[in-house]
Design a protein around this motif. Sequence first.
Motif, PDB file in Angstrom:
ATOM      1  N   LEU A 633     -26.465 -23.410  -3.234  1.00  0.00           N
ATOM      2  CA  LEU A 633     -25.123 -22.943  -3.553  1.00  0.00           C
ATOM      3  C   LEU A 633     -24.317 -23.988  -4.316  1.00  0.00           C
ATOM      4  CD1 LEU A 633     -24.177 -21.135  -0.212  1.00  0.00           C
ATOM      5  CD2 LEU A 633     -24.901 -20.098  -2.361  1.00  0.00           C
ATOM      6  N   ALA A 634     -24.693 -25.251  -4.152  1.00  0.00           N
ATOM      7  CA  ALA A 634     -23.946 -26.313  -4.830  1.00  0.00           C
ATOM      8  C   ALA A 634     -24.365 -26.512  -6.274  1.00  0.00           C
ATOM      9  CB  ALA A 634     -24.107 -27.632  -4.067  1.00  0.00           C
ATOM     10  N   VAL A 635     -25.450 -25.872  -6.710  1.00  0.00           N
ATOM     11  CA  VAL A 635     -25.940 -26.082  -8.077  1.00  0.00           C
ATOM     12  C   VAL A 635     -24.896 -25.696  -9.129  1.00  0.00           C
ATOM     13  CG1 VAL A 635     -27.677 -25.344  -9.748  1.00  0.00           C
ATOM     14  CG2 VAL A 635     -28.359 -25.972  -7.438  1.00  0.00           C
ATOM     15  N   PRO A 636     -24.248 -24.499  -9.050  1.00  0.00           N
ATOM     16  CA  PRO A 636     -23.249 -24.176 -10.084  1.00  0.00           C
ATOM     17  C   PRO A 636     -22.097 -25.168 -10.122  1.00  0.00           C
ATOM     18  CG  PRO A 636     -23.895 -22.205  -8.875  1.00  0.00           C
ATOM     19  CD  PRO A 636     -24.471 -23.367  -8.136  1.00  0.00           C
ATOM     20  N   ALA A 637     -21.599 -25.579  -8.933  1.00  0.00           N
ATOM     21  CA  ALA A 637     -20.480 -26.521  -8.920  1.00  0.00           C
ATOM     22  C   ALA A 637     -20.882 -27.857  -9.525  1.00  0.00           C
ATOM     23  CB  ALA A 637     -19.984 -26.707  -7.484  1.00  0.00           C
ATOM     24  N   LEU A 638     -22.098 -28.326  -9.195  1.00  0.00           N
ATOM     25  CA  LEU A 638     -22.554 -29.598  -9.767  1.00  0.00           C
ATOM     26  C   LEU A 638     -22.728 -29.484 -11.283  1.00  0.00           C
ATOM     27  CD1 LEU A 638     -25.164 -30.657  -7.053  1.00  0.00           C
ATOM     28  CD2 LEU A 638     -22.852 -31.535  -7.380  1.00  0.00           C
ATOM     29  N   ARG A 639     -23.224 -28.348 -11.741  1.00  0.00           N
ATOM     30  CA  ARG A 639     -23.371 -28.146 -13.178  1.00  0.00           C
ATOM     31  C   ARG A 639     -22.013 -28.173 -13.868  1.00  0.00           C
ATOM     32  NH1 ARG A 639     -25.850 -29.043 -17.802  1.00  0.00           N
ATOM     33  NH2 ARG A 639     -25.588 -27.329 -19.291  1.00  0.00           N
ATOM     34  N   ARG A 640     -21.024 -27.503 -13.258  1.00  0.00           N
ATOM     35  CA  ARG A 640     -19.676 -27.499 -13.852  1.00  0.00           C
ATOM     36  C   ARG A 640     -19.075 -28.897 -13.854  1.00  0.00           C
ATOM     37  NH1 ARG A 640     -16.223 -27.335 -16.773  1.00  0.00           N
ATOM     38  NH2 ARG A 640     -14.340 -26.067 -16.817  1.00  0.00           N
ATOM     39  N   LEU A 641     -19.276 -29.652 -12.791  1.00  0.00           N
ATOM     40  CA  LEU A 641     -18.739 -31.007 -12.723  1.00  0.00           C
ATOM     41  C   LEU A 641     -19.378 -31.898 -13.774  1.00  0.00           C
ATOM     42  CD1 LEU A 641     -16.939 -33.012 -11.220  1.00  0.00           C
ATOM     43  CD2 LEU A 641     -18.845 -33.444  -9.654  1.00  0.00           C
ATOM     44  N   ALA A 642     -20.681 -31.731 -13.976  1.00  0.00           N
ATOM     45  CA  ALA A 642     -21.362 -32.537 -14.978  1.00  0.00           C
ATOM     46  C   ALA A 642     -20.835 -32.236 -16.386  1.00  0.00           C
ATOM     47  CB  ALA A 642     -22.867 -32.301 -14.908  1.00  0.00           C
ATOM     48  N   LEU A 643     -20.621 -30.943 -16.683  1.00  0.00           N
ATOM     49  CA  LEU A 643     -20.069 -30.582 -17.992  1.00  0.00           C
ATOM     50  C   LEU A 643     -18.665 -31.154 -18.173  1.00  0.00           C
ATOM     51  CD1 LEU A 643     -21.188 -26.854 -18.386  1.00  0.00           C
ATOM     52  CD2 LEU A 643     -21.915 -28.788 -19.775  1.00  0.00           C
ATOM     53  N   ARG A 644     -17.833 -31.054 -17.148  1.00  0.00           N
ATOM     54  CA  ARG A 644     -16.459 -31.546 -17.261  1.00  0.00           C
ATOM     55  C   ARG A 644     -16.442 -33.055 -17.498  1.00  0.00           C
ATOM     56  NH1 ARG A 644     -14.481 -30.231 -12.400  1.00  0.00           N
ATOM     57  NH2 ARG A 644     -14.256 -28.083 -13.092  1.00  0.00           N
ATOM     58  N   ARG A 645     -17.294 -33.778 -16.788  1.00  0.00           N
ATOM     59  CA  ARG A 645     -17.319 -35.231 -16.966  1.00  0.00           C
ATOM     60  C   ARG A 645     -17.810 -35.615 -18.361  1.00  0.00           C
ATOM     61  NH1 ARG A 645     -19.385 -38.035 -11.298  1.00  0.00           N
ATOM     62  NH2 ARG A 645     -17.535 -37.451 -10.044  1.00  0.00           N
ATOM     63  N   ARG A 646     -18.840 -34.923 -18.827  1.00  0.00           N
ATOM     64  CA  ARG A 646     -19.350 -35.252 -20.151  1.00  0.00           C
ATOM     65  C   ARG A 646     -18.314 -34.960 -21.229  1.00  0.00           C
ATOM     66  NH1 ARG A 646     -23.789 -32.466 -20.093  1.00  0.00           N
ATOM     67  NH2 ARG A 646     -23.183 -30.741 -21.442  1.00  0.00           N
ATOM     68  N   ARG A 647     -17.650 -33.806 -21.133  1.00  0.00           N
ATOM     69  CA  ARG A 647     -16.633 -33.483 -22.130  1.00  0.00           C
ATOM     70  C   ARG A 647     -15.415 -34.399 -21.989  1.00  0.00           C
ATOM     71  NH1 ARG A 647     -17.045 -27.046 -20.794  1.00  0.00           N
ATOM     72  NH2 ARG A 647     -18.872 -26.558 -22.075  1.00  0.00           N
TER      73      ARG A 647
END
Length: 823
Positions: A633-647
């Motif tokens: 269940l944490a995979v989508p949230a981690l993916r979103r966090l990774a995108l936000r940090r990179r951007r």
Amino acid sequence: MIASRNIGAVAAAATLLAAAPLSAIFQSWTWLIQSAIAVAVVAGVAALTRLVRAPLWGQVLGMLAALALALTWLFPSGGELFAVLPTPTTFGHFADLLGGSMQDMRSYGVEVPDTDPLLFITVLGVGGVAVLVDVLAVGMRRPALAGLPMLAIYSVPVAVYVDSVPALPFVIGAAGYLWLLVTDNVDRVRRFGRRFTGDGRDVDVWEASPLASAGRRLAVVGVVVAVALPLAVPGMTGGLLDSLGGSGNGSGNGRAGSGGSTGRIDLFASLAGQLNQSEVADLVKVTTSEPNPFYLRYAVADELRPTGFQARNPSGRPANRDLPDPTERAGRGVQQTSYRATVEVTKSLNMSLMPVYAEPVRTEDLNSNWLYDPNQQVVFSNRENSRGRKYSFDYIRSTYTPAALRAAQPLAADHPVRRQLTATPGPVPEVEELVKGLIQGKRTDYDRVLSIYQHFSSDNGFSYRLSTESGSSGQDIVDFLTNKVGYCQQYAAAMAWLVRSAGIPARVAFGFTNGSKRDGDTYTLTNLNLHAWTEVYFGGIGWVPFDATPAYGVPGSTRSAWAPDTDAPEPSTPQSGATDTPSGADPSAGPAGPDNADRDTDSGLSLAGEQPAEEAPVWPWWAAGLLALMALLAVPALRRLALRRRRGARAGAVVATTTGEVQPADGARVVVVGPDANRARADAHAAWAELLDTMVDFKVVVDRTETPRATADRLIRDTLTDDTAAVGAARLLGRAEERARYARDPLTGEPLLPALRAVRGALATRADRRTRLLAAVLPPSVLLRWRVGMADTSGRLVALTGRARYRLLRWSPRRFLADRAAR
């Protein structure tokens, strides 16, 4: 709305049709009536929630509440409000029913009676499937996926039925699923408009089109093939349990009823464990013309593993036909006498094996579904169970003199019985050394077996106890031979192992002792009379029983002339051809004597007995499963966090610069420093992509056809009207993206990362709690991106398949023939 109600009704009916295979495991139709009530209540509440235009999650909650009300009415605890509203007492009653269903699953074999725990779990399962089918078929308009929960219902009888599930229930369930698909297809066509054939003729919505007719024909052919193929291919007619072990496989864990299809009796003779008994239940009533019968047997275990003996799958021919004649093996010193017995199995015993005395020659009141295995000497069935049956049979009782057994010739090394039934898990030095010392100087197989049999005596330190002791050897057989305490399973398995190590075939037999409840010629056998003993094969004679368990620990223990009681105070003097018992003891007296008042007695092999070995704790598996679920269940949230940090790293970074040299007229060297346009554009694009994802997460409409300035203005006008900082940040992000797209020189030197944070904070402040939670845990932007990616991938695969099909059709023989005919 009418179409939705129609599909909802069809979904409910299809669920009930899909539950048709459950008829194979119940004795009556009570489960169907109660399941129909629960499904009707669920479908009715689902229609009402859609009538008031409730969201999908509201429909799901309504259906679950309806299911709870239906279960409360069907299985009341007595503490409900107004007889229908559940209370904490009701849910406690439901928990008790769930626990009782687990016990009933272990206690009964198909067909099962209508017990409240089994009916509760059935209605709960069918009702839960009805909820899932309604959500998938009506709420999400994915009726094809509704076949998965329907298939889950079909997997239940397949998993527990000792034979293949009848074909008719499967056809009924498949028809319900096809009905649901056709209804959804017709509804979609009606919404689309009118249909036309290839020649332009108008086709009514209820008229079968050529394509739909072809689809229905393919569906019917598929169902027919699915039903006929298992019947035509050898080896595919058994159920799942047949492939895992079938009847009497003894693959249990030592608990009552855990031995697969063997019902309530475990067929595993372990070398370690404990045996406790909480209650006494009458299992079998047997009337025999034999004055002193030997043990009533029902199964054998002849596959030796490091932890003990396990049963193999029996095989044979119908027991109601002529059975092998054991009198052909009669010789000097072997006396064979014919007797007749009638056995009545109570409703407390449920297994696919029939208790009989050894060597039956004729049976009555048994149909062709009951088979007899002459090698194992057991009566079994792959289709029926013994619960509540009464039958009669004639049998031969063979008794042997020690001289006759000494005269038996050893089997040849390549004899099938010797090859198979002298196998051991591997060399155990302690066992081999013990056997070597016991059989040293013994010239005949009988003398070797007798020496091993006599080793399990109190003179050698062996005693009876309802549990074994742990050891440090790492091998159960070595621990038992060292600690020398246990009950019948350990004695029978240990003796059979030692006899096999001596090169003589041996196995473990299961059955009942004569017990102490006797009324004339009728014995009432309980779970306290369940017993295990050793059988040894002698050439030219057959299987001969040896009971190494101390007689004082076994109620109704029986001893023979060739295997006397080693712990008896004085030698026994049996008459020729008769069963011998311990001196001065009644054969069914058991441990009633004063000398045995302080000793443990055999409490049987199952029926609420504890596991032979300590069961591993379950909580680590639950904890691991919970952690795996949380990680998933944490995979989508981690993916979103990774995108936000990179951007954010790009938007907050210092814009790179480019350098160049200019040569003035006076010849001086001048270095010119300017911004990196490509890097600035990339940073603006990253900031804009993050803004769009943030809008998606907080349910702000995103129109990809708008210009960046139009999107920023709409965001300000609809959402950020009273937040000055957020308004300026949104305009800055829109201007940066617009300059990056259309201008020669992008916007540089502006704080894009603080602008993103300002807009995100403003949107989070205006959103409700549920939206904020979903944006953090299951970000809609990530799920949307994944959904679009899957659709794109699917489209590419379809296109690739179409191109491959086109290339294959170019080389079709029919095309070549058509081209040649055209010429």
